[in-house]
Design a protein around this motif. Structure first.
Motif, PDB file in Angstrom:
ATOM      1  N   ALA A   5       0.722  -1.233   0.009  1.00  0.00           N
ATOM      2  CA  ALA A   5      -0.146  -0.003  -0.070  1.00  0.00           C
ATOM      3  C   ALA A   5       0.894   1.212  -0.018  1.00  0.00           C
ATOM      4  O   ALA A   5       0.443   2.451  -0.114  1.00  0.00           O
ATOM      5  CB  ALA A   5      -0.878   0.149   1.101  1.00  0.00           C
ATOM      6  N   LEU A   6       2.357   1.176   0.319  1.00  0.00           N
ATOM      7  CA  LEU A   6       3.075   2.519   0.157  1.00  0.00           C
ATOM      8  C   LEU A   6       3.248   2.932  -1.141  1.00  0.00           C
ATOM      9  O   LEU A   6       3.461   2.181  -1.990  1.00  0.00           O
ATOM     10  CB  LEU A   6       4.438   2.104   0.892  1.00  0.00           C
ATOM     11  CG  LEU A   6       4.250   1.688   2.424  1.00  0.00           C
ATOM     12  CD1 LEU A   6       5.784   1.452   3.054  1.00  0.00           C
ATOM     13  CD2 LEU A   6       3.772   2.796   3.374  1.00  0.00           C
ATOM     14  N   THR A   7       3.434   4.308  -1.310  1.00  0.00           N
ATOM     15  CA  THR A   7       3.547   4.855  -2.504  1.00  0.00           C
ATOM     16  C   THR A   7       4.977   5.555  -2.457  1.00  0.00           C
ATOM     17  O   THR A   7       5.623   5.662  -1.474  1.00  0.00           O
ATOM     18  CB  THR A   7       2.369   5.828  -2.996  1.00  0.00           C
ATOM     19  OG1 THR A   7       2.575   7.010  -1.647  1.00  0.00           O
ATOM     20  CG2 THR A   7       1.082   5.259  -2.619  1.00  0.00           C
ATOM     21  N   PHE A  75       0.060   1.937   6.206  1.00  0.00           N
ATOM     22  CA  PHE A  75       0.208   0.479   6.586  1.00  0.00           C
ATOM     23  C   PHE A  75      -1.108  -0.114   6.734  1.00  0.00           C
ATOM     24  O   PHE A  75      -1.403  -1.274   6.485  1.00  0.00           O
ATOM     25  CB  PHE A  75       1.095   0.402   7.851  1.00  0.00           C
ATOM     26  CG  PHE A  75       2.202   0.740   7.405  1.00  0.00           C
ATOM     27  CD1 PHE A  75       3.175  -0.156   6.410  1.00  0.00           C
ATOM     28  CD2 PHE A  75       3.283   1.452   8.379  1.00  0.00           C
ATOM     29  CE1 PHE A  75       4.454  -0.173   6.055  1.00  0.00           C
ATOM     30  CE2 PHE A  75       4.717   1.533   7.911  1.00  0.00           C
ATOM     31  CZ  PHE A  75       5.155   0.730   6.987  1.00  0.00           C
ATOM     32  N   GLN A  76      -2.052   0.489   7.354  1.00  0.00           N
ATOM     33  CA  GLN A  76      -3.378   0.059   7.570  1.00  0.00           C
ATOM     34  C   GLN A  76      -4.166  -0.383   6.441  1.00  0.00           C
ATOM     35  O   GLN A  76      -5.183  -1.121   6.517  1.00  0.00           O
ATOM     36  CB  GLN A  76      -4.164   0.994   8.691  1.00  0.00           C
ATOM     37  CG  GLN A  76      -3.719   1.104   9.778  1.00  0.00           C
ATOM     38  CD  GLN A  76      -4.275   1.858  10.847  1.00  0.00           C
ATOM     39  OE1 GLN A  76      -5.292   2.645  10.320  1.00  0.00           O
ATOM     40  NE2 GLN A  76      -3.991   2.077  11.924  1.00  0.00           N
ATOM     41  N   GLY A  77      -3.966   0.358   5.064  1.00  0.00           N
ATOM     42  CA  GLY A  77      -4.323   0.093   4.057  1.00  0.00           C
ATOM     43  C   GLY A  77      -5.909   0.589   3.844  1.00  0.00           C
ATOM     44  O   GLY A  77      -6.475   1.469   4.694  1.00  0.00           O
ATOM     45  N   PRO A  78      -6.821   0.038   2.919  1.00  0.00           N
ATOM     46  CA  PRO A  78      -8.147   0.527   2.586  1.00  0.00           C
ATOM     47  C   PRO A  78      -8.977   0.268   3.960  1.00  0.00           C
ATOM     48  O   PRO A  78     -10.097   0.997   4.071  1.00  0.00           O
ATOM     49  CB  PRO A  78      -8.452  -0.361   1.363  1.00  0.00           C
ATOM     50  CG  PRO A  78      -7.310  -0.952   0.711  1.00  0.00           C
ATOM     51  CD  PRO A  78      -6.350  -1.129   1.975  1.00  0.00           C
ATOM     52  N   ALA A  79      -8.770  -0.731   4.865  1.00  0.00           N
ATOM     53  CA  ALA A  79      -9.582  -0.794   5.870  1.00  0.00           C
ATOM     54  C   ALA A  79      -9.833   0.737   6.834  1.00  0.00           C
ATOM     55  O   ALA A  79     -10.670   0.755   7.600  1.00  0.00           O
ATOM     56  CB  ALA A  79      -8.852  -1.859   6.800  1.00  0.00           C
ATOM     57  N   LEU A 147       3.829  10.470  -7.536  1.00  0.00           N
ATOM     58  CA  LEU A 147       3.782  10.209  -6.075  1.00  0.00           C
ATOM     59  C   LEU A 147       2.892   9.275  -5.725  1.00  0.00           C
ATOM     60  O   LEU A 147       3.186   8.388  -4.620  1.00  0.00           O
ATOM     61  CB  LEU A 147       3.775  11.466  -5.105  1.00  0.00           C
ATOM     62  CG  LEU A 147       4.999  12.630  -5.276  1.00  0.00           C
ATOM     63  CD1 LEU A 147       4.498  13.658  -4.586  1.00  0.00           C
ATOM     64  CD2 LEU A 147       6.229  11.922  -5.166  1.00  0.00           C
ATOM     65  N   LYS A 148       1.973   9.110  -6.505  1.00  0.00           N
ATOM     66  CA  LYS A 148       0.803   8.087  -6.186  1.00  0.00           C
ATOM     67  C   LYS A 148       1.191   6.594  -6.658  1.00  0.00           C
ATOM     68  O   LYS A 148       0.372   5.843  -6.173  1.00  0.00           O
ATOM     69  CB  LYS A 148      -0.493   8.406  -6.580  1.00  0.00           C
ATOM     70  CG  LYS A 148      -1.085   9.826  -6.151  1.00  0.00           C
ATOM     71  CD  LYS A 148      -2.602   9.743  -6.371  1.00  0.00           C
ATOM     72  CE  LYS A 148      -2.885   9.821  -7.735  1.00  0.00           C
ATOM     73  NZ  LYS A 148      -4.210  10.044  -8.135  1.00  0.00           N
ATOM     74  N   ALA A 149       2.067   6.449  -7.397  1.00  0.00           N
ATOM     75  CA  ALA A 149       2.627   5.215  -7.915  1.00  0.00           C
ATOM     76  C   ALA A 149       3.135   4.276  -6.801  1.00  0.00           C
ATOM     77  O   ALA A 149       3.508   4.505  -5.877  1.00  0.00           O
ATOM     78  CB  ALA A 149       3.632   5.371  -8.880  1.00  0.00           C
ATOM     79  N   PRO A 150       2.736   2.908  -6.822  1.00  0.00           N
ATOM     80  CA  PRO A 150       3.141   2.032  -5.858  1.00  0.00           C
ATOM     81  C   PRO A 150       4.714   1.884  -5.715  1.00  0.00           C
ATOM     82  O   PRO A 150       5.373   2.089  -6.674  1.00  0.00           O
ATOM     83  CB  PRO A 150       2.584   0.811  -6.278  1.00  0.00           C
ATOM     84  CG  PRO A 150       1.368   1.031  -7.369  1.00  0.00           C
ATOM     85  CD  PRO A 150       1.990   2.151  -7.755  1.00  0.00           C
ATOM     86  N   LEU A 151       5.074   1.735  -4.602  1.00  0.00           N
ATOM     87  CA  LEU A 151       6.547   1.658  -4.120  1.00  0.00           C
ATOM     88  C   LEU A 151       6.751   0.228  -4.446  1.00  0.00           C
ATOM     89  O   LEU A 151       7.961  -0.014  -4.843  1.00  0.00           O
ATOM     90  CB  LEU A 151       6.912   2.181  -2.695  1.00  0.00           C
ATOM     91  CG  LEU A 151       8.176   2.121  -2.239  1.00  0.00           C
ATOM     92  CD1 LEU A 151       9.011   2.887  -3.030  1.00  0.00           C
ATOM     93  CD2 LEU A 151       8.418   2.361  -0.914  1.00  0.00           C
ATOM     94  N   VAL A 152       6.327  -0.699  -4.293  1.00  0.00           N
ATOM     95  CA  VAL A 152       6.566  -2.078  -4.488  1.00  0.00           C
ATOM     96  C   VAL A 152       5.481  -2.771  -5.501  1.00  0.00           C
ATOM     97  O   VAL A 152       4.302  -2.644  -5.172  1.00  0.00           O
ATOM     98  CB  VAL A 152       6.600  -2.932  -3.077  1.00  0.00           C
ATOM     99  CG1 VAL A 152       6.793  -4.506  -3.179  1.00  0.00           C
ATOM    100  CG2 VAL A 152       7.403  -2.354  -2.017  1.00  0.00           C
TER     101      VAL A 152
END
Length: 304
Positions: A5-7, A75-79, A147-152
């Motif tokens: 989820a990190l960008t 880190f908590q994601g969409p939840a 900057l919104k692109a996924p890091l992994v």
């Protein structure tokens, strides 16, 4: 923790927080001292000195706390998208803290305590630069596509392109043929060419004509139960071209030949998948292991 989820914006926030922490140990103020008593006086102090209070909590610790809140939200994601504290999400609190720390740092550079013999050290300027990067990345991450692109991201699956057949393909020796050892056979035992069951005309166990087995004249065809006809599938689009895409939320992948069947996989955010076919509004997606299935919900997907 969901690292996918990190960008890239989150990575910039984390890097700026590390620089800010390092800057807190570097000289914040330094001055020139001349006289007989200068040997007993420190000519520089960092942000951890009690004489510079409240520089440490209002600039450095506040900026580090801002980065921590932003990363915890990611880190908590969409939840945790709708989880709020006093009317704001954790990342929104982090952006506010980052801007407040930057504002305080700017005013502290020209505040009281300076004079002809006093100057701000490298720690003050590095802290200001770190806060500019932190506040800018935190505020611009939801708006700037880079900057919104996924890091992994997962590496896309590449079909096998070798020149030799893979195990199980036509042309590859199978167990029990051409002297290839049978499963469970001692590899040091010499293969008996022409005497392997099912090889070179030797009847395999259970074959017709073998002792105790019925011959062709004794075999009665068994009735075959009628199979239900498969449901009609939408015709593939004629002008479709494969493309990479990502999903905004986890979505189930149905079987390719039975879209109403049990899911065979799940598409998760932060991973690129290959769309190989279009069926009406649905897509046939390919997972990293080569499995293909039908993605019925294509709303909000991001094309690569």
């Amino acid at each position: 923790m969901n690292l996918r989820a990190l960008t890239r914006g989150d990575a910039a926030v984390a890097g700026a927080a590390v620089l800010l922490f390092i800057a807190s140990f570097l000289p914040y103020l330094s001055w020139n001292c001349s006289g007989a008593y200068c040997g007993n006086i420190d000519t520089s102090q960092n942000a951890w000195s009690t004489a510079l209070f409240p520089v440490l909590p209002s600039i450095y610790l506040l900026g580090i706390a801002a980065a921590a809140l932003i990363l915890v939200q990611r880190f908590q994601g969409p939840a945790a998208a709708n989880r709020q504290v006093l009317g704001l999400r954790l990342d929104q609190w982090g952006i506010a803290f980052a801007v407040a720390a930057l504002w305080t740092s700017v005013w502290a550079l020209g505040g009281a305590g300076t004079g002809p013999s006093v100057s701000h050290g490298f720690g003050a300027w590095l802290g200001l630069i770190s806060l500019i990067v932190l506040a800018g990345a935190a505020a611009a991450a939801p708006l700037v596509p880079a900057l919104k692109a996924p890091l992994v991201t997962d590496r896309p699956a590449v079909p096998y392109q070798g020149g030799y057949p893979m195990p199980g393909q036509p042309g590859q020796p199978q167990p029990g043929q051409y002297g290839y050892p049978v499963q469970g056979q001692d590899p040091n035992q010499a293969p008996a060419y022409g005497a392997q069951p099912g090889g070179y005309g030797y009847p395999a166990p259970g074959a017709p004509g073998q002792a105790g087995q019925p011959g062709p004249q004794d075999i009665t065809p068994a009735p075959v139960a009628a199979q239900p006809a498969p449901a009609p599938q939408p015709a593939p689009a004629a002008d479709f071209a494969p493309f990479w895409f990502a999903v905004p939320a986890p979505r189930a992948l149905a079987p390719k030949d039975n879209p109403v069947g049990a899911p065979i996989g799940e598409l998760v955010p932060g991973t690129w998948y290959l769309a190989v076919e279009q069926r009406g509004t649905a897509l046939v997606a390919q997972l990293q292991d080569g499995t293909q299935g039908v993605l019925a919900d294509t709303s909000g997907i991001q094309r690569g």
